[in-house]
Design a protein around this motif. Structure first.
Motif, PDB file in Angstrom:
ATOM      1  N   HIS A  60      -2.552   1.069  -6.508  1.00 38.65           N
ATOM      2  CA  HIS A  60      -2.830  -0.052  -5.607  1.00 38.65           C
ATOM      3  C   HIS A  60      -2.857  -1.389  -6.336  1.00 38.65           C
ATOM      4  O   HIS A  60      -3.797  -2.180  -6.157  1.00 38.65           O
ATOM      5  CB  HIS A  60      -4.177   0.158  -4.909  1.00 38.65           C
ATOM      6  CG  HIS A  60      -5.282   0.569  -5.851  1.00 38.65           C
ATOM      7  ND1 HIS A  60      -5.777  -0.260  -6.822  1.00 38.65           N
ATOM      8  CD2 HIS A  60      -5.949   1.744  -5.979  1.00 38.65           C
ATOM      9  CE1 HIS A  60      -6.722   0.370  -7.501  1.00 38.65           C
ATOM     10  NE2 HIS A  60      -6.849   1.598  -7.018  1.00 38.65           N
ATOM     11  N   PRO A  62       0.818  -1.213   0.000  1.00 40.79           N
ATOM     12  CA  PRO A  62       0.000   0.000   0.000  1.00 40.79           C
ATOM     13  C   PRO A  62       0.854   1.268   0.000  1.00 40.79           C
ATOM     14  O   PRO A  62       1.842   1.371   0.720  1.00 40.79           O
ATOM     15  CB  PRO A  62      -0.811  -0.126   1.297  1.00 40.79           C
ATOM     16  CG  PRO A  62      -0.926  -1.594   1.504  1.00 40.79           C
ATOM     17  CD  PRO A  62       0.390  -2.160   1.045  1.00 40.79           C
ATOM     18  N   TRP A  87      -1.459   9.086  -2.462  1.00 40.25           N
ATOM     19  CA  TRP A  87      -1.667   8.949  -3.899  1.00 40.25           C
ATOM     20  C   TRP A  87      -1.652  10.276  -4.640  1.00 40.25           C
ATOM     21  O   TRP A  87      -1.757  10.284  -5.865  1.00 40.25           O
ATOM     22  CB  TRP A  87      -3.046   8.335  -4.176  1.00 40.25           C
ATOM     23  CG  TRP A  87      -3.290   6.967  -3.701  1.00 40.25           C
ATOM     24  CD1 TRP A  87      -2.424   6.100  -3.096  1.00 40.25           C
ATOM     25  CD2 TRP A  87      -4.546   6.265  -3.813  1.00 40.25           C
ATOM     26  NE1 TRP A  87      -3.051   4.923  -2.816  1.00 40.25           N
ATOM     27  CE2 TRP A  87      -4.354   4.988  -3.237  1.00 40.25           C
ATOM     28  CE3 TRP A  87      -5.784   6.603  -4.334  1.00 40.25           C
ATOM     29  CZ2 TRP A  87      -5.378   4.049  -3.180  1.00 40.25           C
ATOM     30  CZ3 TRP A  87      -6.797   5.669  -4.281  1.00 40.25           C
ATOM     31  CH2 TRP A  87      -6.596   4.401  -3.713  1.00 40.25           C
ATOM     32  N   ASP A 139      -6.944  -0.530   0.052  1.00 40.78           N
ATOM     33  CA  ASP A 139      -6.016  -1.102   1.033  1.00 40.78           C
ATOM     34  C   ASP A 139      -6.530  -2.463   1.511  1.00 40.78           C
ATOM     35  O   ASP A 139      -5.770  -3.431   1.622  1.00 40.78           O
ATOM     36  CB  ASP A 139      -5.868  -0.176   2.252  1.00 40.78           C
ATOM     37  CG  ASP A 139      -4.913   0.982   2.005  1.00 40.78           C
ATOM     38  OD1 ASP A 139      -4.282   1.030   0.936  1.00 40.78           O
ATOM     39  OD2 ASP A 139      -4.799   1.842   2.910  1.00 40.78           O
ATOM     40  N   ASP A 156     -12.073   3.947  -9.235  1.00 46.65           N
ATOM     41  CA  ASP A 156     -11.181   5.098  -9.012  1.00 46.65           C
ATOM     42  C   ASP A 156     -11.555   6.239  -9.942  1.00 46.65           C
ATOM     43  O   ASP A 156     -11.651   7.400  -9.522  1.00 46.65           O
ATOM     44  CB  ASP A 156      -9.722   4.712  -9.293  1.00 46.65           C
ATOM     45  CG  ASP A 156      -9.096   3.834  -8.227  1.00 46.65           C
ATOM     46  OD1 ASP A 156      -9.711   3.636  -7.158  1.00 46.65           O
ATOM     47  OD2 ASP A 156      -7.982   3.339  -8.477  1.00 46.65           O
ATOM     48  N   GLN A 210      -8.764  10.431  -2.533  1.00 48.16           N
ATOM     49  CA  GLN A 210      -7.989   9.437  -1.793  1.00 48.16           C
ATOM     50  C   GLN A 210      -8.735   8.980  -0.545  1.00 48.16           C
ATOM     51  O   GLN A 210      -8.731   7.789  -0.213  1.00 48.16           O
ATOM     52  CB  GLN A 210      -6.615   9.982  -1.403  1.00 48.16           C
ATOM     53  CG  GLN A 210      -5.827   8.990  -0.541  1.00 48.16           C
ATOM     54  CD  GLN A 210      -4.402   9.389  -0.294  1.00 48.16           C
ATOM     55  OE1 GLN A 210      -3.704   9.802  -1.213  1.00 48.16           O
ATOM     56  NE2 GLN A 210      -3.947   9.260   0.947  1.00 48.16           N
ATOM     57  N   LYS A 260      -8.950   5.000  -0.932  1.00 45.07           N
ATOM     58  CA  LYS A 260      -7.805   4.281  -0.368  1.00 45.07           C
ATOM     59  C   LYS A 260      -8.190   3.247   0.694  1.00 45.07           C
ATOM     60  O   LYS A 260      -7.652   2.128   0.676  1.00 45.07           O
ATOM     61  CB  LYS A 260      -6.769   5.265   0.169  1.00 45.07           C
ATOM     62  CG  LYS A 260      -5.508   4.578   0.713  1.00 45.07           C
ATOM     63  CD  LYS A 260      -4.398   5.577   0.970  1.00 45.07           C
ATOM     64  CE  LYS A 260      -3.318   5.021   1.865  1.00 45.07           C
ATOM     65  NZ  LYS A 260      -2.801   3.716   1.471  1.00 45.07           N
TER      66      LYS A 260
END
Length: 373
Positions: free
Chosen positions: A295, A278, A282, A341, A311, A333, A337
């Motif tokens: 990712h 990770p 970003w 993750d 995304d 993000q 994220k």
């Protein structure tokens, strides 16, 4: 951001894969000026089949491109997990169907990228542009390509994959992580599937140290036949013999062994499987990562392409909702994220301890160590 501000945005997307093409479509619908820069001189997606989840299909409907994707894919109702010899383990409807009112569609990777690129305006994609350098100047970024072209943009979207130049220059110098496995992928005709292509649903057969994915592509009269096997060779494009491949499916349903025996090795795509740890951040004030650049994850959950699509949608949503590019990238993000993750973490849980110890006695691949997650 106000519609007038969005229309004044100059956006450069680096990479014309799933994430880049999807981002280009979503961002162009905001009214922004979008250009996509791809290092290849022609775009050719190798590999085999994937499943596009209901959340991705919902995005395509929002973007007005649902039919372009549906026309080259097949709807699927459920997925099934079985033992190597075909005994049932799990059979479930695809997740998200009720939430989005769509179903999962099975599609060939090549058909998918062609469909995505076909809905972009002519002249938006610039081939033969290999990124050499990116300079973050705060409210804008400057790209320098190997062909001598220099581009300045209010927003750079790094969609340049697992070996992302944008990520390495601005956000993280972490190298790709070897998973300890290989993926062998081929597309075969339905007539060569020994009667295993009975419907439009994904089946995964699990043996010791090997998984076989059987994904029908009815719209093309074919089947995606993928073998994932534990292997210590970390060569990106390993060499493989027919005997090597047959050893990975020893003990499987005889039909799977027969399909493997019949494969033309020249048509089998062989890859060592990598992901990345990770990435902490970003985005800057004028650049952000999407898809594998942000990712990259192992394929066990089938979420790589879907994550790139989501995304793209989240980035476009954030630009509409926030007051500035800087605020939008932070919002993007924050939304995406935590989800990716967790998908990266879960995707690394593909093998049992005993299976890993068989192939890597005394030393696990980094991706299988808890601190690597």
């Amino acid at each position: 951001m106000q519609p007038s501000d969005l229309k004044n945005l100059n956006i450069a997307v680096v990479g014309a894969g799933y994430g880049g093409a999807a981002a280009a479509k979503a961002l162009s619908l905001l009214g922004a000026t979008v250009n996509v820069y791809e290092q290849a001189s022609q775009i050719r997606e190798v590999g085999a089949g994937i499943g596009l989840r209901p959340s991705s299909m919902d995005r395509f409907r929002q973007w007005g491109i649902f039919d372009a994707i549906a026309n080259v894919s097949s709807p699927s109702d459920y997925f099934e997990i079985l033992t190597a010899t075909g005994d049932p383990i799990l059979k479930e409807p695809w997740p998200e169907i009720d939430a989005f009112g769509e179903t999962t569609h099975l599609i060939h990777r090549g058909d998918f990228i062609e469909a995505l690129l076909s809905v972009l305006p002519e002249g938006m994609v610039h081939l033969g542009h290999k990124l050499e350098k990116i300079e973050d100047k705060g409210d804008r970024s400057v790209l320098t390509f190997a062909n001598g072209t220099t581009v300045e943009a209010d927003l750079v979207v790094g969609a340049d994959g697992i070996k992302s130049v944008v990520r390495k220059a601005l956000f993280s110098d972490n190298e790709p992580v070897f998973s300890g496995e290989h993926a062998y992928r081929a597309v075969i005709d339905v007539d060569d599937a020994y009667g295993m292509a009975v419907d439009d649903n994904l089946r995964m057969y699990i043996g010791r140290g090997t998984k076989v994915y059987f994904l029908p592509l009815r719209h093309r009269g074919q089947v995606s036949f993928d073998i994932t096997a534990l292997c210590p060779d970390d060569t990106w494009s390993p060499c493989l013999t027919k005997d090597d491949l047959l050893k990975t499916v020893e003990g499987f349903d005889e039909r799977i062994v027969d399909i493997t025996r019949d494969l033309d090795m020249d048509t089998v795509n062989c890859r060592a499987v990598y992901d990345i740890n990770p990435v902490e951040k970003w985005h800057s004030d004028s650049a952000a990562l999407v898809g594998d650049a942000a990712h990259s994850m192992l394929h066990h959950q089938g979420q790589g392409a879907n994550s790139a699509i989501l995304d793209a949608g989240a980035l476009a949503d954030a630009l509409k909702e926030a007051d500035s590019v800087k605020e939008a990238l932070a919002l993007y993000q924050a939304v995406r994220k935590p989800v990716t993750d967790e998908l990266q973490r879960i995707s690394r849980q593909g093998w049992t301890e005993d299976e890993i110890n068989d192939v890597f006695p005394g030393q696990k691949p980094e991706s299988q160590n808890p601190q690597g997650a």
